[in-house]
Write an enzyme that holds these catalytic residues in place. Sequence first.
Site, PDB file in Angstrom:
ATOM      1  CG  ASP A  10      -0.361   0.169   2.536  1.00 32.87           C
ATOM      2  OD1 ASP A  10       0.882   0.276   2.606  1.00 32.87           O
ATOM      3  OD2 ASP A  10      -1.095   0.225   3.532  1.00 32.87           O
ATOM      4  CB  CYS A  67       0.864  -2.561   4.793  1.00 34.22           C
ATOM      5  SG  CYS A  67       0.608  -3.647   6.205  1.00 34.22           S
ATOM      6  CB  THR A  69       1.544  -2.522  11.267  1.00 34.42           C
ATOM      7  OG1 THR A  69       0.393  -2.972  10.525  1.00 34.42           O
ATOM      8  CG2 THR A  69       1.263  -1.177  11.914  1.00 34.42           C
ATOM      9  CG  HIS A 100      10.892 -23.203  13.413  1.00 26.85           C
ATOM     10  ND1 HIS A 100      10.970 -22.879  14.746  1.00 26.85           N
ATOM     11  CD2 HIS A 100      12.069 -23.800  13.096  1.00 26.85           C
ATOM     12  CE1 HIS A 100      12.151 -23.261  15.228  1.00 26.85           C
ATOM     13  NE2 HIS A 100      12.840 -23.809  14.236  1.00 26.85           N
ATOM     14  CG  HIS A 135       9.738 -27.255  12.419  1.00 26.96           C
ATOM     15  ND1 HIS A 135       9.318 -26.610  13.553  1.00 26.96           N
ATOM     16  CD2 HIS A 135      11.061 -27.507  12.590  1.00 26.96           C
ATOM     17  CE1 HIS A 135      10.344 -26.462  14.381  1.00 26.96           C
ATOM     18  NE2 HIS A 135      11.408 -27.002  13.815  1.00 26.96           N
TER      19      HIS A 135
END
Length: 145
Positions: A10, A67, A69, A100, A135
């Site tokens: 964004d 973006c 965050t 993982h 995993h």
Amino acid sequence: MSEKVPIGADHAGFDLKERLKAELIELGYDPVDVGTYSTDSVDYPDYAKQVAEQVANGTATRGVLLCGTGLGMSYTANRFPGVRAAVAWTPEIAELSRRHNDANVLVLPARFIEEDAGVEILRRWLTVPFDGGRHGRRVAKIEAD
Ligand code: RB5
């Protein structure tokens, strides 16, 4: 042929996307830029969906989103079956998301990392393999009924 890597951002991630696109080309990948193409305000789901769709339907094996965050992009991308989008703000977290969790979408919190750090995170994420083993069992349980 170069691996196609869909990449989207964004407005908050636009500048770092441009830097990472150049880095992908430098590393021999073929970035597929789904936008946005400026710092004008846009809605992150519109870009997350385009990248996640390509990974979910097999057009691409992995993708990159950015973006402010990293959160909105990851919420959106992780709604797609088979997509494991990981927010990574250090190279170590990026590495563990591969080892993982077999992350197939890297999400960067552009407002909280330096551009050089973003490049390091991307480089680490692209080269580290999935460890499998225990995993693999855990990752399989993510989508199990
Ligand atoms: C845009 O202001 C911001 O909300 C967005 O980039 C992202 O951080 C959302 O999760």
